[in-house]
Scaffold this motif. Structure first.
Motif, mmCIF file in Angstrom:
data_model
loop_
_atom_site.group_PDB
_atom_site.id
_atom_site.type_symbol
_atom_site.label_atom_id
_atom_site.label_comp_id
_atom_site.label_asym_id
_atom_site.label_seq_id
_atom_site.Cartn_x
_atom_site.Cartn_y
_atom_site.Cartn_z
ATOM 1 N N GLY A 59 0.777 -1.228 0.000
ATOM 2 C CA GLY A 59 0.000 0.000 0.000
ATOM 3 C C GLY A 59 0.809 1.279 0.000
ATOM 4 N N ARG A 60 2.132 1.177 -0.091
ATOM 5 C CA ARG A 60 2.954 2.384 -0.088
ATOM 6 C C ARG A 60 2.706 3.190 -1.364
ATOM 7 N N PRO A 61 2.479 4.498 -1.246
ATOM 8 C CA PRO A 61 2.219 5.303 -2.453
ATOM 9 C C PRO A 61 3.485 5.561 -3.248
ATOM 10 N N PHE A 62 3.330 5.622 -4.570
ATOM 11 C CA PHE A 62 4.433 5.957 -5.470
ATOM 12 C C PHE A 62 4.342 7.429 -5.862
ATOM 13 N N SER A 63 5.482 8.021 -6.159
ATOM 14 C CA SER A 63 5.508 9.410 -6.629
ATOM 15 C C SER A 63 6.466 9.555 -7.804
ATOM 16 N N ASP A 64 6.555 8.494 -8.627
ATOM 17 C CA ASP A 64 7.519 8.507 -9.730
ATOM 18 C C ASP A 64 6.888 8.870 -11.070
ATOM 19 N N GLY A 65 5.632 9.272 -11.063
ATOM 20 C CA GLY A 65 4.990 9.703 -12.301
ATOM 21 C C GLY A 65 4.312 8.602 -13.078
ATOM 22 N N ILE A 66 4.488 7.338 -12.680
ATOM 23 C CA ILE A 66 3.831 6.226 -13.375
ATOM 24 C C ILE A 66 2.465 6.007 -12.717
ATOM 25 N N GLU A 67 1.402 6.273 -13.445
ATOM 26 C CA GLU A 67 0.051 6.245 -12.879
ATOM 27 C C GLU A 67 -0.547 4.838 -12.923
ATOM 28 N N GLN A 68 0.081 3.925 -12.221
ATOM 29 C CA GLN A 68 -0.411 2.544 -12.213
ATOM 30 C C GLN A 68 0.016 1.842 -10.934
ATOM 31 N N ASP A 69 -0.929 1.148 -10.298
ATOM 32 C CA ASP A 69 -0.580 0.343 -9.123
ATOM 33 C C ASP A 69 0.312 -0.808 -9.551
ATOM 34 N N ARG A 70 1.280 -1.142 -8.717
ATOM 35 C CA ARG A 70 2.195 -2.232 -9.004
ATOM 36 C C ARG A 70 2.874 -2.639 -7.707
ATOM 37 N N TYR A 83 1.163 9.746 6.741
ATOM 38 C CA TYR A 83 1.587 10.140 8.074
ATOM 39 C C TYR A 83 2.337 11.463 7.984
ATOM 40 N N ASP A 84 1.570 12.546 7.933
ATOM 41 C CA ASP A 84 2.173 13.871 7.882
ATOM 42 C C ASP A 84 1.156 14.906 8.353
ATOM 43 N N GLY A 85 1.601 16.151 8.442
ATOM 44 C CA GLY A 85 0.718 17.262 8.731
ATOM 45 C C GLY A 85 -0.116 17.116 9.994
ATOM 46 N N ALA A 86 -1.370 17.528 9.874
ATOM 47 C CA ALA A 86 -2.270 17.562 11.023
ATOM 48 C C ALA A 86 -2.551 16.170 11.576
ATOM 49 N N VAL A 113 -3.957 0.167 8.721
ATOM 50 C CA VAL A 113 -3.322 1.182 9.567
ATOM 51 C C VAL A 113 -3.912 2.546 9.241
ATOM 52 N N LEU A 114 -3.931 3.410 10.225
ATOM 53 C CA LEU A 114 -4.507 4.739 10.032
ATOM 54 C C LEU A 114 -3.670 5.575 9.081
ATOM 55 N N ALA A 115 -2.356 5.486 9.215
ATOM 56 C CA ALA A 115 -1.468 6.310 8.385
ATOM 57 C C ALA A 115 -0.188 5.561 8.094
ATOM 58 N N ARG A 116 0.423 5.895 6.971
ATOM 59 C CA ARG A 116 1.699 5.304 6.628
ATOM 60 C C ARG A 116 2.592 6.341 5.964
ATOM 61 N N THR A 117 3.889 6.085 6.040
ATOM 62 C CA THR A 117 4.850 6.976 5.424
ATOM 63 C C THR A 117 5.013 6.635 3.941
ATOM 64 N N THR A 118 5.610 7.560 3.199
ATOM 65 C CA THR A 118 5.834 7.300 1.771
ATOM 66 C C THR A 118 7.111 6.513 1.537
ATOM 67 N N THR A 119 8.026 6.549 2.512
ATOM 68 C CA THR A 119 9.293 5.809 2.379
ATOM 69 C C THR A 119 9.526 4.992 3.625
ATOM 70 N N ALA A 120 10.381 3.992 3.484
ATOM 71 C CA ALA A 120 10.749 3.144 4.626
ATOM 72 C C ALA A 120 11.877 3.783 5.418
ATOM 73 N N ASP A 125 -1.695 1.927 14.277
ATOM 74 C CA ASP A 125 -1.865 3.357 14.025
ATOM 75 C C ASP A 125 -1.006 3.849 12.864
ATOM 76 N N VAL A 126 0.267 3.430 12.826
ATOM 77 C CA VAL A 126 1.195 3.936 11.803
ATOM 78 C C VAL A 126 2.043 2.797 11.266
ATOM 79 N N ALA A 127 2.315 2.828 9.971
ATOM 80 C CA ALA A 127 3.248 1.875 9.350
ATOM 81 C C ALA A 127 4.349 2.653 8.638
ATOM 82 N N THR A 128 5.575 2.218 8.839
ATOM 83 C CA THR A 128 6.715 2.816 8.130
ATOM 84 C C THR A 128 7.345 1.754 7.240
ATOM 85 N N THR A 129 8.116 0.869 7.832
ATOM 86 C CA THR A 129 8.680 -0.239 7.057
ATOM 87 C C THR A 129 7.715 -1.411 6.969
ATOM 88 N N GLY A 130 6.747 -1.475 7.882
ATOM 89 C CA GLY A 130 5.839 -2.617 7.935
ATOM 90 C C GLY A 130 6.413 -3.797 8.692
#
Length: 247
Positions: free
Chosen positions: A57-68, A89-92, A240-247, A213-218
């Motif tokens: 479930g970690r989000p990608f930010s590399d410009g490829i618009e496809q789950d993998r 897992y950021d901000g408020a 989990v309620l929130a997760r980070t974008t990187t491990a 509550d939070v996942a980082t590396t899992g």
């Protein structure tokens, strides 16, 4: 009662549970209840959207618009079947989780748990026949904190989805350092063999929804899933309620 609440609001005006601003704007409605957050803070909750890793479930930010499947899951598939989180897992939201865990503001679990339960319903649907289990705290940390924030969230998820709650069968048998202080590899070693199912019959041939509550590396979710599957669980889904974008 409604008149009494209105009078109390005049004497003690409600404040946002995150930023402490007075709630002068209309309250934030969600799932039949009013959340104790101002509009600005709630808008700062960043929803996780595709593209994401179809496994962890970690989000990608590399410009490829496809789950993998992400590189980490390709190298070594986690023991759980799938993991999902509604928010980054950021901000408020990060502030709200810190307040929940470290400032003894356990009442925040009602609202945050409601958000998590709504996400679970949209993701999975009804969970009749499944077990909802929180990631357990070691007794030593539970005594120090006074509550397990994952259990408070799991209670809301179970009550809204019709699933059975089990917070006794999975135990943390070894005291570990807080994961936030460690690197990715150190986190894996820190929680290795730290969990045990003390009542295998409760999980045998059951699908488990593991809540945290939070996942980082899992790593924590992975170790819990190992213990549950060794005890005979058919599948382990992680929520989990929130997760980070990187491990």
């Amino acid at each position: 009662m409604k008149a009494l609440n209105s009078l109390l609001d005049l004497i003690y005006p409600p404040r946002c549970a995150i930023c402490q601003a007075f709630l002068q704007d209309p309250v934030v409605p969600h799932g039949g209840q009013d959340l104790p957050f101002c509009q600005n803070c709630f808008k700062d909750f960043t929803e996780i959207k595709s593209p994401i890793c179809s496994h962890c479930g970690r989000p990608f930010s590399d410009g490829i618009e496809q789950d993998r499947v992400c590189e980490d899951c390709l190298r070594k598939r986690p023991s759980y079947d799938i993991a999902r989180a509604p928010y980054l897992y950021d901000g408020a939201l990060m502030t709200a989780i810190h307040e929940l865990k470290y400032a003894q503001r356990s009442h925040l679990a009602d609202s945050l748990g409601s958000l998590l339960a709504s996400f679970a319903q949209a993701w999975i649907g009804e969970l009749n026949g499944s077990l909802v289990m929180p990631v357990p705290l070691h007794p030593r940390r539970l005594r120090a904190r006074g509550f397990n924030q994952s259990l408070l969230l799991a209670r809301r998820v179970a009550s809204k989805t019709g699933a059975e709650l089990d917070f006794l069968s999975l135990r943390r048998t070894r005291f570990t350092k807080p994961q936030i202080e460690l690197s990715s590899e150190e986190r894996k070693k820190n929680v290795r063999k730290a969990f045990k199912v003390v009542n295998p019959q409760a999980v045998k041939r059951r699908t488990i929804l593991l809540v945290d509550d939070v996942a980082t590396t899992g790593s924590t979710l992975n170790e819990c899933a190992k213990a549950l599957k060794r005890a005979g669980a058919d599948g382990v889904l992680c929520l989990v309620l929130a997760r980070t974008t990187t491990a």
